[in-house]
Design a protein around this motif. Structure first.
Motif, short mmCIF file in Angstrom:
data_model
loop_
_atom_site.label_atom_id
_atom_site.label_comp_id
_atom_site.label_asym_id
_atom_site.label_seq_id
_atom_site.Cartn_x
_atom_site.Cartn_y
_atom_site.Cartn_z
N PRO A 156 -58.52 125.42 46.63
CA PRO A 156 -57.87 124.81 45.46
C PRO A 156 -57.03 123.59 45.85
O PRO A 156 -57.00 122.60 45.09
N GLU A 157 -56.41 123.62 47.03
CA GLU A 157 -55.59 122.48 47.47
C GLU A 157 -56.46 121.24 47.69
O GLU A 157 -56.11 120.14 47.26
N HIS A 158 -57.57 121.43 48.39
CA HIS A 158 -58.49 120.31 48.61
C HIS A 158 -58.97 119.73 47.28
O HIS A 158 -58.98 118.52 47.08
N ILE A 159 -59.38 120.65 46.39
CA ILE A 159 -59.97 120.18 45.13
C ILE A 159 -58.93 119.42 44.31
O ILE A 159 -59.22 118.38 43.71
N GLN A 160 -57.67 119.93 44.30
CA GLN A 160 -56.61 119.22 43.56
C GLN A 160 -56.39 117.83 44.13
O GLN A 160 -56.23 116.85 43.39
N THR A 161 -56.44 117.72 45.45
CA THR A 161 -56.28 116.41 46.10
C THR A 161 -57.43 115.49 45.71
O THR A 161 -57.21 114.32 45.35
N PHE A 162 -58.66 116.03 45.74
CA PHE A 162 -59.83 115.22 45.39
C PHE A 162 -59.75 114.74 43.94
O PHE A 162 -60.03 113.58 43.63
N LEU A 163 -59.38 115.68 43.05
CA LEU A 163 -59.34 115.33 41.62
C LEU A 163 -58.32 114.24 41.33
O LEU A 163 -58.48 113.46 40.39
N ALA A 164 -57.26 114.19 42.15
CA ALA A 164 -56.19 113.21 41.92
C ALA A 164 -56.50 111.85 42.54
O ALA A 164 -55.79 110.88 42.29
N ALA A 179 -62.13 109.16 42.87
CA ALA A 179 -62.98 110.30 42.49
C ALA A 179 -63.83 109.93 41.27
O ALA A 179 -63.38 109.19 40.39
N ARG A 180 -65.03 110.47 41.22
CA ARG A 180 -65.91 110.21 40.09
C ARG A 180 -66.63 111.49 39.67
O ARG A 180 -66.87 112.37 40.50
N ALA A 181 -66.98 111.54 38.38
CA ALA A 181 -67.81 112.63 37.86
C ALA A 181 -69.05 112.02 37.23
O ALA A 181 -68.96 111.02 36.50
N VAL A 182 -70.22 112.60 37.54
CA VAL A 182 -71.45 112.20 36.88
C VAL A 182 -71.70 113.18 35.74
O VAL A 182 -71.18 114.30 35.75
N LEU A 183 -72.49 112.76 34.75
CA LEU A 183 -72.59 113.51 33.51
C LEU A 183 -74.01 113.99 33.25
O LEU A 183 -74.97 113.22 33.37
N LEU A 184 -74.12 115.26 32.90
CA LEU A 184 -75.41 115.81 32.47
C LEU A 184 -75.28 116.34 31.05
O LEU A 184 -74.18 116.70 30.61
N HIS A 185 -76.40 116.37 30.35
CA HIS A 185 -76.42 116.91 28.99
C HIS A 185 -77.85 117.35 28.69
O HIS A 185 -78.79 116.56 28.85
N ASN A 186 -78.02 118.61 28.32
CA ASN A 186 -79.36 119.15 28.03
C ASN A 186 -80.34 118.91 29.17
O ASN A 186 -81.51 118.56 28.94
N GLY A 187 -79.86 119.02 30.40
CA GLY A 187 -80.75 118.84 31.56
C GLY A 187 -81.06 117.40 31.89
O GLY A 187 -81.85 117.12 32.79
N LYS A 188 -80.47 116.47 31.15
CA LYS A 188 -80.71 115.04 31.40
C LYS A 188 -79.47 114.41 32.02
O LYS A 188 -78.37 114.91 31.86
#
Ligand SMILES: [Zn+2]
Length: 303
Positions: A25-33, A37-46
Motif C-alpha cells: 500500500p505504501e508503494h502504491i500510494q507513492t506511485f499514485l501521488a 503517473a498515468r492510467a490507461v482506459l478500457l471500456h467494454n474490452g476496448k
C-alpha cells in the motif's frame, strides 16, 4: 522478420517492469501521488485511444468519483520510472467519446507497439478478475490483492494468480504448399493457421500433431517452434509452430472447421502483399495475429 531480435510481435515487447516487489500500500500510494503517473482506459474490452493513435492517458487522480468495474484501478507496472495504471470504465463520456475506444485485435495494428502490449496486459487482467470472483478451491468469494496482481479467498485464504492458457498455432507445410483452415462462422475466404489448446499430459510437439490430425486428418512430422504471442482474448499464450505433413489428404472435422485447403507459396505471396482481393485465393488474417506473422515468416524462409 528473419531477424527475430528486431521484430516485435503484436501484443509483445514487454515494455513494463511489473515491479512485483513494489506493490505494498505504501508503494502504491507513492506511485499514485507521482505527477508522472498515468492510467490507461478500457471500456467494454476496448482501449481508449487519444492523439496520434496513442493510448489516451490520464492522471490516476482523475478517476476519483467515476464508476469503475471491479477491481478498480490495476497497477500494470513501471514504464521506465513512470507508474502505469489501468481502469475499466463503466461510463466513458467524461474522458473520451465512445468512438475513441477500439477493439485491439482490429485497431491494434495501427497502435504504437508498446501501447498495444500495455493495453493487452490490461485487458487480460480485467478479464481474469471478472471471471474469477469465486475461489476455485472452496467456492467462496475472493477479493483482489496487490493492486490487481492476484486474488485472495475471503474464506480459505488461497491465493489465485492470473492464468495464461497455452495454445499451439501451426502452419502445416508440404513442399511449397501450406495448409490453412476456416473456423466456423468466419467470413467466406478468411483462412488462418490451425490452432488448439495444449491438453494436460502432452508436449507442445504432441499437441501440434494431435490438433492437426483431429482437425484435418493429416499426420505430421518435424514440428518446430518459431515464436510466440500473448493474445488477450481472453488470456492465451499462442505458441507459433511450423510442421511438415506426411500425407496431404484432408479429412475435414466439420465440428471444428468449415474448410481447410492447401495453398501454394505463390498464392500466399499474392495474398500477403495485399493484392487485388477479388483475385486473392483467401483473406489474410489480421495484422495483429501470430497467424499473419507465421505466414510472413514462412514466405521469407521458404525458397
Ligand atoms: Zn477459498
Amino acid at each position: 522478420m528473419s531477424n527475430l531480435n528486431s521484430f516485435t510481435m503484436p501484443f509483445g515487447g514487454a515494455p513494463l517492469d511489473y515491479a512485483e516487489d513494489k506493490r505494498t500500500p505504501e508503494h502504491i500510494q507513492t506511485f499514485l501521488a507521482m505527477p508522472s503517473a498515468r492510467a490507461v482506459l478500457l471500456h467494454n474490452g476496448k482501449a481508449g485511444i487519444g492523439k496520434n493513435a496513442r493510448l489516451h492517458r490520464i492522471h490516476p487522480s482523475e478517476l476519483i468519483g467515476h464508476n469503475l468495474y471491479e477491481p478498480g484501478p490495476i497497477f500494470l507496472g513501471l514504464e521506465g520510472a513512470r507508474p502505469i495504471f489501468a481502469a475499466n470504465l463503466q461510463d466513458v463520456t467524461e474522458f473520451l467519446p465512445e468512438d475513441n475506444f477500439f477493439e485491439l485485435r482490429l485497431g491494434g495494428a495501427k497502435m504504437h507497439a508498446d501501447d498495444l502490449a500495455i493495453a493487452g496486459r490490461a485487458k487480460s487482467l480485467f478479464d481474469w478478475h471478472a471471471s474469477h470472483r469465486y475461489c476455485a478451491n472452496c467456492g467462496g468469494g475472493s477479493v483482489p490483492d496487490d493492486m490487481g496482481a492476484k486474488r485472495v479467498c475471503n474464506h480459505c485464504n488461497t491465493e489465485h494468480f492470473p492464468r495464461v492458457n497455452p495454445v499451439v498455432i501451426m502452419l502445416v507445410t508440404h513442399k511449397d504448399k501450406v495448409l490453412l483452415g476456416r473456423g466456423i462462422g468466419w467470413p467466406s475466404k478468411a483462412m488462418s493457421a490451425l490452432a488448439g489448446f495444449v491438453s494436460p499430459g502432452e508436449t507442445i510437439e504432441e499437441s501440434v500433431a494431435r490438433e492437426v490430425f483431429e482437425e484435418v486428418g493429416v499426420k505430421i512430422k518435424n514440428p518446430h517452434y518459431i515464436f510466440s504471442q500473448p493474445w488477450p482474448y481472453p488470456s492465451q499464450l499462442m505458441i507459433g509452430m511450423i510442421c511438415e505433413a506426411i500425407d496431404t489428404e484432408v479429412t475435414l472435422n466439420t465440428a471444428e472447421l468449415e474448410d481447410a485447403q492447401w495453398f501454394t507459396r505463390e498464392q500466399v505471396d499474392f495474398v500477403m502483399n495485399g493484392n487485388d482481393k477479388d483475385k486473392a485465393a483467401f483473406i489474410r488474417p489480421p495484422k495483429t495475429t501470430i497467424a499473419r506473422q507465421l505466414l510472413g515468416y514462412w514466405l521469407e524462409n521458404t525458397p
